[in-house]
Write an enzyme that holds these catalytic residues in place. Structure first.
Site, PDB file in Angstrom:
ATOM      1  N   GLY A  38       2.948   1.465  -3.125  1.00 48.69           N
ATOM      2  CA  GLY A  38       2.009   1.662  -4.246  1.00 48.69           C
ATOM      3  C   GLY A  38       1.607   3.119  -4.353  1.00 48.69           C
ATOM      4  O   GLY A  38       1.596   3.705  -5.447  1.00 48.69           O
ATOM      5  N   LYS A  39       1.287   3.731  -3.222  1.00 52.62           N
ATOM      6  CA  LYS A  39       0.875   5.146  -3.247  1.00 52.62           C
ATOM      7  C   LYS A  39       2.061   6.058  -3.557  1.00 52.62           C
ATOM      8  O   LYS A  39       1.912   7.099  -4.193  1.00 52.62           O
ATOM      9  CB  LYS A  39       0.254   5.537  -1.904  1.00 52.62           C
ATOM     10  CG  LYS A  39      -1.094   4.887  -1.634  1.00 52.62           C
ATOM     11  CD  LYS A  39      -2.194   5.456  -2.534  1.00 52.62           C
ATOM     12  CE  LYS A  39      -3.539   4.869  -2.158  1.00 52.62           C
ATOM     13  NZ  LYS A  39      -4.642   5.400  -2.959  1.00 52.62           N
ATOM     14  N   ARG A  46     -10.793  -1.093   9.991  1.00 49.57           N
ATOM     15  CA  ARG A  46     -10.097   0.086  10.513  1.00 49.57           C
ATOM     16  C   ARG A  46     -10.600   0.375  11.920  1.00 49.57           C
ATOM     17  O   ARG A  46     -11.671  -0.073  12.328  1.00 49.57           O
ATOM     18  CB  ARG A  46     -10.275   1.274   9.563  1.00 49.57           C
ATOM     19  CG  ARG A  46      -9.339   1.146   8.377  1.00 49.57           C
ATOM     20  CD  ARG A  46      -9.502   2.253   7.365  1.00 49.57           C
ATOM     21  NE  ARG A  46     -10.567   2.002   6.423  1.00 49.57           N
ATOM     22  CZ  ARG A  46     -10.824   2.733   5.348  1.00 49.57           C
ATOM     23  NH1 ARG A  46     -10.061   3.772   5.101  1.00 49.57           N
ATOM     24  NH2 ARG A  46     -11.814   2.451   4.529  1.00 49.57           N
ATOM     25  N   TYR A  58       0.839  -1.207   0.000  1.00 46.51           N
ATOM     26  CA  TYR A  58       0.000   0.000   0.000  1.00 46.51           C
ATOM     27  C   TYR A  58       0.875   1.260   0.000  1.00 46.51           C
ATOM     28  O   TYR A  58       0.704   2.140  -0.845  1.00 46.51           O
ATOM     29  CB  TYR A  58      -0.897  -0.033   1.237  1.00 46.51           C
ATOM     30  CG  TYR A  58      -1.872   1.114   1.351  1.00 46.51           C
ATOM     31  CD1 TYR A  58      -2.988   1.188   0.519  1.00 46.51           C
ATOM     32  CD2 TYR A  58      -1.700   2.119   2.312  1.00 46.51           C
ATOM     33  CE1 TYR A  58      -3.907   2.227   0.642  1.00 46.51           C
ATOM     34  CE2 TYR A  58      -2.609   3.155   2.435  1.00 46.51           C
ATOM     35  CZ  TYR A  58      -3.711   3.208   1.611  1.00 46.51           C
ATOM     36  OH  TYR A  58      -4.618   4.243   1.730  1.00 46.51           O
TER      37      TYR A  58
HETATM   38  P1  NAD Z   1     -12.631   1.902   0.356  1.00 51.06           P
HETATM   39  O1  NAD Z   1     -11.958   0.580   0.433  1.00 51.06           O
HETATM   40  O2  NAD Z   1     -13.927   2.069   1.049  1.00 51.06           O
HETATM   41  O3  NAD Z   1     -12.844   2.345  -1.167  1.00 51.06           O
HETATM   42  C1  NAD Z   1     -11.994   1.959  -2.199  1.00 51.06           C
HETATM   43  C2  NAD Z   1     -12.857   1.713  -3.431  1.00 51.06           C
HETATM   44  O4  NAD Z   1     -12.015   1.357  -4.542  1.00 51.06           O
HETATM   45  C3  NAD Z   1     -13.850   0.564  -3.248  1.00 51.06           C
HETATM   46  O5  NAD Z   1     -15.101   0.926  -3.745  1.00 51.06           O
HETATM   47  C4  NAD Z   1     -13.230  -0.571  -4.050  1.00 51.06           C
HETATM   48  O6  NAD Z   1     -14.172  -1.525  -4.482  1.00 51.06           O
HETATM   49  C5  NAD Z   1     -12.569   0.205  -5.179  1.00 51.06           C
HETATM   50  N1  NAD Z   1     -11.467  -0.512  -5.824  1.00 51.06           N
HETATM   51  C6  NAD Z   1     -10.413  -1.140  -5.230  1.00 51.06           C
HETATM   52  N2  NAD Z   1      -9.613  -1.662  -6.154  1.00 51.06           N
HETATM   53  C7  NAD Z   1     -10.142  -1.360  -7.366  1.00 51.06           C
HETATM   54  C8  NAD Z   1      -9.774  -1.636  -8.705  1.00 51.06           C
HETATM   55  N3  NAD Z   1      -8.671  -2.342  -8.990  1.00 51.06           N
HETATM   56  N4  NAD Z   1     -10.558  -1.176  -9.698  1.00 51.06           N
HETATM   57  C9  NAD Z   1     -11.690  -0.481  -9.438  1.00 51.06           C
HETATM   58  N5  NAD Z   1     -12.099  -0.188  -8.188  1.00 51.06           N
HETATM   59  C10 NAD Z   1     -11.328  -0.629  -7.160  1.00 51.06           C
HETATM   60  O7  NAD Z   1     -11.574   2.968   0.887  1.00 51.06           O
HETATM   61  P2  NAD Z   1     -11.741   4.533   1.158  1.00 51.06           P
HETATM   62  O8  NAD Z   1     -11.491   4.758   2.592  1.00 51.06           O
HETATM   63  O9  NAD Z   1     -12.958   5.052   0.535  1.00 51.06           O
HETATM   64  O10 NAD Z   1     -10.463   5.077   0.379  1.00 51.06           O
HETATM   65  C11 NAD Z   1     -10.568   5.687  -0.902  1.00 51.06           C
HETATM   66  C12 NAD Z   1      -9.196   6.183  -1.333  1.00 51.06           C
HETATM   67  O11 NAD Z   1      -8.693   7.120  -0.388  1.00 51.06           O
HETATM   68  C13 NAD Z   1      -8.153   5.064  -1.440  1.00 51.06           C
HETATM   69  O12 NAD Z   1      -7.352   5.309  -2.573  1.00 51.06           O
HETATM   70  C14 NAD Z   1      -7.352   5.216  -0.182  1.00 51.06           C
HETATM   71  O13 NAD Z   1      -6.033   4.769  -0.357  1.00 51.06           O
HETATM   72  C15 NAD Z   1      -7.408   6.713   0.070  1.00 51.06           C
HETATM   73  N6  NAD Z   1      -7.246   7.018   1.505  1.00 51.06           N
HETATM   74  C16 NAD Z   1      -8.259   6.821   2.389  1.00 51.06           C
HETATM   75  C17 NAD Z   1      -8.058   7.092   3.728  1.00 51.06           C
HETATM   76  C18 NAD Z   1      -9.151   6.937   4.742  1.00 51.06           C
HETATM   77  O14 NAD Z   1      -8.890   7.138   5.951  1.00 51.06           O
HETATM   78  N7  NAD Z   1     -10.376   6.635   4.387  1.00 51.06           N
HETATM   79  C19 NAD Z   1      -6.803   7.531   4.178  1.00 51.06           C
HETATM   80  C20 NAD Z   1      -5.790   7.677   3.253  1.00 51.06           C
HETATM   81  C21 NAD Z   1      -6.011   7.439   1.907  1.00 51.06           C
HETATM   82  N1  UDP Z   2      -6.179  -0.774  15.762  1.00 52.79           N
HETATM   83  C1  UDP Z   2      -6.542  -1.295  16.993  1.00 52.79           C
HETATM   84  N2  UDP Z   2      -7.633  -2.103  17.060  1.00 52.79           N
HETATM   85  C2  UDP Z   2      -8.387  -2.415  15.975  1.00 52.79           C
HETATM   86  C3  UDP Z   2      -8.023  -1.863  14.709  1.00 52.79           C
HETATM   87  C4  UDP Z   2      -6.889  -1.059  14.648  1.00 52.79           C
HETATM   88  O1  UDP Z   2      -5.888  -1.035  18.020  1.00 52.79           O
HETATM   89  O2  UDP Z   2      -9.384  -3.153  16.123  1.00 52.79           O
HETATM   90  C5  UDP Z   2      -5.012   0.134  15.699  1.00 52.79           C
HETATM   91  C6  UDP Z   2      -3.997  -0.198  14.619  1.00 52.79           C
HETATM   92  O3  UDP Z   2      -3.048  -1.129  15.107  1.00 52.79           O
HETATM   93  C7  UDP Z   2      -3.390   1.176  14.364  1.00 52.79           C
HETATM   94  C8  UDP Z   2      -4.540   2.136  14.593  1.00 52.79           C
HETATM   95  O4  UDP Z   2      -5.494   1.422  15.368  1.00 52.79           O
HETATM   96  O5  UDP Z   2      -2.382   1.450  15.309  1.00 52.79           O
HETATM   97  C9  UDP Z   2      -5.197   2.631  13.303  1.00 52.79           C
HETATM   98  O6  UDP Z   2      -5.489   1.495  12.535  1.00 52.79           O
HETATM   99  P1  UDP Z   2      -6.295   1.563  11.163  1.00 52.79           P
HETATM  100  O7  UDP Z   2      -6.305   0.178  10.601  1.00 52.79           O
HETATM  101  O8  UDP Z   2      -7.592   2.237  11.378  1.00 52.79           O
HETATM  102  O9  UDP Z   2      -5.466   2.548  10.225  1.00 52.79           O
HETATM  103  P2  UDP Z   2      -3.909   2.773   9.932  1.00 52.79           P
HETATM  104  O10 UDP Z   2      -3.060   1.860  10.771  1.00 52.79           O
HETATM  105  O11 UDP Z   2      -3.769   2.482   8.491  1.00 52.79           O
HETATM  106  O12 UDP Z   2      -3.694   4.194  10.294  1.00 52.79           O
END
Ligand code: NAD
Ligand code: UDP
Length: 311
Positions: free
Chosen positions: A150-151, A188, A147
């Protein structure tokens, strides 16, 4: 002939994508919602499917696509560690090939492209808060690397398409965001704790709970995303809430809002779990005049109400 702007939202039925779709539809804009439904669900866009300015395309971004659009909001990628680690090779492929395909489309049709990047580009950061000029501390071979890297390569592709081909890009580094439309099995932390508490189960803290995160309510995030798309800022920019909490504080906050008698259990901390995370939003304030307005407790109350109705 329809002259309104056409928006392509990749990942449009996911958590953030569905909120963005709703906002643009309500503004009267045309939305092409693209998704392969890996983590997204039709339930998130049920209400939108009936609208004449909304169209759904089942497509995987790792395959090329030809459509005439004006703006590409490139969100497709699983975001929860549980989901992006499920098939890590596909996650890397989605970030690289997906961004490559969408930038190719942007170049062909002259569309603007906004990349949903992430705070994970900073890895397990040595500086706090994280500022955009910090280049990060990322493991290239761990379980989060698919991840994070990739980003990072997606940001590189955006920067090179801009330099070489003049594609008009926006790079949004999103920090932990929460709210309605998260899946109950998303994995999450906020959805996990709320779902556990509503089901009267123990709250699972990974590690000792001293690691920190800063949580942004989805409405604030989507406002920032729109401001960024409309701006002329083409370098990476942090969007997130700068108020930092330990995971233990978060567990107590959610427990107290739902049922103070619930127990907390401690489980193993996953590999490479970042110890601290807080955005510097100085740039977002200066460039976009944006800052979040919704405090964690208020956002949690709205999210808990939504989960109560949708579990
Ligand atoms: P999410 O998993 O709910 O949404 C991702 C969407 O992308 C889903 O609808 C999934 O089906 C679709 N998808 C995945 N792979 C695909 C593919 N190969 N082709 C077409 N569709 C595909 O996640 P989200 O929280 O809505 O995140 C959306 C974007 O924001 C992501 O790129 C994520 O990396 C970024 N982001 C989110 C957060 C957050 O806290 N929510 C934080 C940092 C970055
Ligand atoms: N986490 C936790 N309990 C859970 C899910 C996550 O303690 O049931 C912790 C995880 O280890 C991380 C933080 O919460 O330290 C945030 O996790 P999340 O998966 O939401 O996002 P990210 O780690 O990608 O920020």
């Amino acid at each position: 002939m329809n002259k309104s702007k056409i928006n392509l939202i990749t990942g449009g039925s996911g958590f953030l994508g569905s909120h963005l779709s709703k906002k643009l539809i309500e503004n009267g804009e045309e939305v092409l919602c693209l998704d392969n439904f890996f983590t997204g669900t039709k339930k998130n866009i049920n209400e939108l499917i009936k609208r004449p300015n909304f169209e759904l395309i089942r497509h995987d971004v790792t395959e090329p696509l030809n459509v005439e659009v004006d703006k590409i909001w490139h969100l497709a990628c699983p975001a929860s560690p549980v989901h992006y680690q499920h098939n890590p090779i596909k996650t890397t492929k989605t970030s690289f090939m997906g961004t490559y395909n969408m930038l190719g489309l942007a170049k062909r049709v002259g569309a603007k492209l906004l990349l949903a990047s992430t705070s994970e580009v900073y890895g397990d950061p040595e500086v706090n808060p994280q500022i955009e000029s910090y280049n990060g501390s990322v493991n290239t071979t761990g379980i989060r690397s698919c991840y994070d890297e990739g980003k990072r390569i997606a940001e590189t592709l955006c920067s090179d398409y801009q330099r070489i081909h003049g594609v008009d890009v926006r790079i949004m580094r999103i920090f932990n965001t929460y709210g309605p439309n998260m899946r109950s099995d998303d994995g999450r932390v906020i959805s996990n704790f709320i779902v556990q508490a509503l089901k009267n189960k123990n709250l699972t803290i990974y590690g000792d709970g001293s690691q920190t995160r800063s949580f942004c309510y989805v409405d604030d995030l989507i406002n920032g995303m729109n401001l960024l798309m409309e701006s002329n800022f083409r370098k990476p920019i942090n969007i997130g809430n700068p108020t930092e909490y330990t995971i233990k504080q978060l567990a107590f906050l959610i427990k107290d809002l739902i049922n103070p008698d619930l127990k907390i259990v401690y489980e193993d901390l996953p590999q490479d779990d970042p110890k601290q995370r807080r955005p510097s939003i100085k740039l977002a304030k200066e460039i976009l005049n944006w800052e979040p307005e919704i405090a964690l407790k208020d956002g949690l109350i709205k999210t808990i109400e939504w989960f109560k109705k949708n579990l």
